[in-house]
Scaffold this motif. Structure first.
Motif, PDB file in Angstrom:
ATOM      1  N   VAL A   1      36.879  47.086  39.523  1.00 40.92           N
ATOM      2  CA  VAL A   1      36.824  48.545  39.424  1.00 40.92           C
ATOM      3  C   VAL A   1      35.386  48.995  39.210  1.00 40.92           C
ATOM      4  O   VAL A   1      34.919  49.963  39.828  1.00 40.92           O
ATOM      5  CB  VAL A   1      37.724  49.052  38.286  1.00 40.92           C
ATOM      6  CG1 VAL A   1      37.485  50.542  38.027  1.00 40.92           C
ATOM      7  CG2 VAL A   1      39.186  48.816  38.624  1.00 40.92           C
ATOM      8  N   ALA A   2      34.675  48.304  38.331  1.00 40.15           N
ATOM      9  CA  ALA A   2      33.281  48.652  38.074  1.00 40.15           C
ATOM     10  C   ALA A   2      32.443  48.547  39.343  1.00 40.15           C
ATOM     11  O   ALA A   2      31.600  49.409  39.635  1.00 40.15           O
ATOM     12  CB  ALA A   2      32.714  47.738  36.988  1.00 40.15           C
ATOM     13  N   GLU A   3      32.680  47.505  40.128  1.00 36.29           N
ATOM     14  CA  GLU A   3      31.927  47.316  41.371  1.00 36.29           C
ATOM     15  C   GLU A   3      32.239  48.402  42.383  1.00 36.29           C
ATOM     16  O   GLU A   3      31.337  48.934  43.035  1.00 36.29           O
ATOM     17  CB  GLU A   3      32.257  45.943  41.965  1.00 36.29           C
ATOM     18  CG  GLU A   3      31.500  45.637  43.250  1.00 36.29           C
ATOM     19  CD  GLU A   3      31.829  44.274  43.812  1.00 36.29           C
ATOM     20  OE1 GLU A   3      31.334  43.952  44.900  1.00 36.29           O
ATOM     21  OE2 GLU A   3      32.587  43.529  43.148  1.00 36.29           O
ATOM     22  N   ARG A   4      33.515  48.772  42.512  1.00 31.35           N
ATOM     23  CA  ARG A   4      33.913  49.786  43.501  1.00 31.35           C
ATOM     24  C   ARG A   4      33.444  51.184  43.134  1.00 31.35           C
ATOM     25  O   ARG A   4      33.282  52.033  44.016  1.00 31.35           O
ATOM     26  CB  ARG A   4      35.435  49.787  43.671  1.00 31.35           C
ATOM     27  CG  ARG A   4      35.989  48.538  44.334  1.00 31.35           C
ATOM     28  CD  ARG A   4      37.447  48.715  44.697  1.00 31.35           C
ATOM     29  NE  ARG A   4      37.994  47.531  45.342  1.00 31.35           N
ATOM     30  CZ  ARG A   4      39.160  47.494  45.986  1.00 31.35           C
ATOM     31  NH1 ARG A   4      39.905  48.585  46.053  1.00 31.35           N
ATOM     32  NH2 ARG A   4      39.590  46.385  46.546  1.00 31.35           N
ATOM     33  N   THR A   5      33.254  51.441  41.862  1.00 35.81           N
ATOM     34  CA  THR A   5      32.897  52.785  41.407  1.00 35.81           C
ATOM     35  C   THR A   5      31.440  52.916  40.999  1.00 35.81           C
ATOM     36  O   THR A   5      30.983  54.021  40.689  1.00 35.81           O
ATOM     37  CB  THR A   5      33.768  53.192  40.208  1.00 35.81           C
ATOM     38  OG1 THR A   5      33.596  52.227  39.157  1.00 35.81           O
ATOM     39  CG2 THR A   5      35.233  53.255  40.596  1.00 35.81           C
ATOM     40  N   ALA A   6      30.704  51.806  40.993  1.00 41.75           N
ATOM     41  CA  ALA A   6      29.301  51.795  40.553  1.00 41.75           C
ATOM     42  C   ALA A   6      29.164  52.213  39.094  1.00 41.75           C
ATOM     43  O   ALA A   6      28.137  52.750  38.686  1.00 41.75           O
ATOM     44  CB  ALA A   6      28.446  52.683  41.456  1.00 41.75           C
ATOM     45  N   LEU A   7      30.208  51.964  38.311  1.00 38.50           N
ATOM     46  CA  LEU A   7      30.170  52.235  36.880  1.00 38.50           C
ATOM     47  C   LEU A   7      29.875  50.938  36.135  1.00 38.50           C
ATOM     48  O   LEU A   7      30.075  49.850  36.661  1.00 38.50           O
ATOM     49  CB  LEU A   7      31.510  52.801  36.403  1.00 38.50           C
ATOM     50  CG  LEU A   7      31.946  54.151  36.977  1.00 38.50           C
ATOM     51  CD1 LEU A   7      33.379  54.475  36.540  1.00 38.50           C
ATOM     52  CD2 LEU A   7      31.001  55.254  36.537  1.00 38.50           C
ATOM     53  N   SER A   8      29.431  51.075  34.892  1.00 42.16           N
ATOM     54  CA  SER A   8      29.260  49.876  34.086  1.00 42.16           C
ATOM     55  C   SER A   8      30.630  49.304  33.760  1.00 42.16           C
ATOM     56  O   SER A   8      31.645  50.018  33.775  1.00 42.16           O
ATOM     57  CB  SER A   8      28.518  50.204  32.790  1.00 42.16           C
ATOM     58  OG  SER A   8      29.327  50.995  31.935  1.00 42.16           O
TER      59      SER A   8
END
Length: 266
Positions: free
Chosen positions: A45-52
Motif C-alpha cells: 500500500v505504501a508503495e502504491r500510494t507513495a506514502l510512508s
C-alpha cells in the motif's frame, strides 16, 4: 499589489488551509486496492500510494476500525462495507446509461470493445463500456483506471484541458514507461497533445501494453467542453494503425458526435 492579486492570493491561501491532506491520503489508500478481491500488505500500500509505511499503516488501521478493510494480520483487503460509499451514486442511476446503446452499436459493427472515460487526476476513469467476446489481455470494466498519457482517451482528455490545468497535470504526474513504445519525454508528449487537439482525435499503438492499440475522439457537454472521451480498443495483431485511421476513426468520430448531442441535452 493590485486588489485582484490580493483577492487571488487570499483565495489560494484559503484553498490550501481547507485542504485535508489526511482525507486525500485515506482516499489514496482505498484506491490502491484497484482490483476486485485484492489483498495488500502495508508495504505494498505504501508503495502504491507513495506514502510512508507508518502513514499507510495508520490509515489502514483506521479503515479497519471503521469496517472498510479487513486483515489477516499481514495483508489487508476491502470489505463489502465499502459499497456503502457508492450507494448515493448507484441509487441515483447511471448517468452514462444512455451511451451504452451507442457503444454496443460500435462494438457490433467493428467487433472490438468500445468505451467512454473521464479524466480523474492523472488517470482516466471508465464510466461506460461495451465489451467484445474477443480475448483481450487488458481486462477493464466500468470503474477501472488507467494512466492518461499512455491511452488514446487520456490523450484526448489531456489535449483539451485549459492550459493551466494541463500545466498542473505535468507538474504532478510521473510519465511512466509501460512498453518500449511508451512516450515518456514530456516535450514529445506535449507535441502529441498539440496534434491531438488540432486534429480532434488520437490513435495510440502499444503505448500501454504490447499488442494493444486504440483510437479515441472527444465527447462534449452542453457548453462545448470536452468532458469525456470515447474509444475503440483492438489487438494490434488484428488491427494496424492504418486500419484504425481509415476504418475505425470515422465511426468513432460519428459515435462521439452522437453521444455528445445526447449528453448536451441531459
Amino acid at each position: 499589489m493590485s486588489r485582484q492579486s490580493v483577492t487571488e492570493s487570499r483565495s489560494a491561501t484559503r484553498g490550501r488551509s481547507e485542504h485535508l491532506q489526511s482525507l486525500e491520503r485515506g482516499l489514496a489508500v482505498l484506491r490502491a486496492f484497484g482490483e476486485p478481491g485484492a489483498s495488500l500488505t502495508i508495504s505494498e500500500v505504501a508503495e502504491r500510494t507513495a506514502l510512508s509505511r507508518a502513514t499507510a499503516r495508520r490509515i489502514l488501521l483506521t479503515l479497519h476500525e471503521l469496517g472498510y478493510v479487513e486483515s489477516d494480520k499481514r495483508e489487508f483487503s476491502l470489505t463489502a462495507s465499502i459499497l456503502d460509499l457508492a450507494k448515493p451514486f448507484i441509487t441515483s442511476g447511471d448517468p452514462w446509461q444512455f451511451a451504452k446503446s451507442y457503444l454496443q452499436s460500435l462494438t457490433d459493427r467493428l467487433g472490438e470493445s468500445a468505451s467512454i472515460a473521464v479524466l480523474d487526476g492523472t488517470e482516466i476513469l471508465y464510466v461506460a463500456r461495451s465489451p467484445t467476446r474477443r480475448l483481450m489481455t487488458l481486462a477493464v470494466t466500468v470503474g477501472s483506471r488507467l494512466p492518461a498519457h499512455a491511452t488514446s482517451k487520456g490523450r484526448v482528455l489531456l489535449a483539451f484541458l485549459p492550459e493551466a490545468e494541463l500545466e498542473a497535470y505535468f507538474g504532478r504526474t510521473a510519465i511512466a514507461r509501460y512498453t518500449d513504445k511508451t512516450v515518456v519525454d514530456e516535450q514529445q508528449l506535449r507535441g502529441i497533445l498539440t496534434d491531438v487537439r488540432r486534429q480532434g482525435w488520437s490513435i495510440v499503438d502499444q503505448q500501454l501494453e504490447e499488442g494493444l492499440c486504440s483510437v479515441a475522439a472527444p465527447v462534449t457537454d452542453a457548453s462545448g467542453r470536452v468532458g469525456a472521451a470515447l474509444s475503440v480498443c483492438a489487438h494490434a495483431g488484428r488491427v494496424d494503425p492504418a486500419t484504425l485511421r481509415g476504418e475505425f476513426l470515422p465511426l468513432v468520430l460519428e459515435t462521439a458526435r452522437r453521444v455528445s448531442a445526447v449528453w448536451s441535452r441531459r
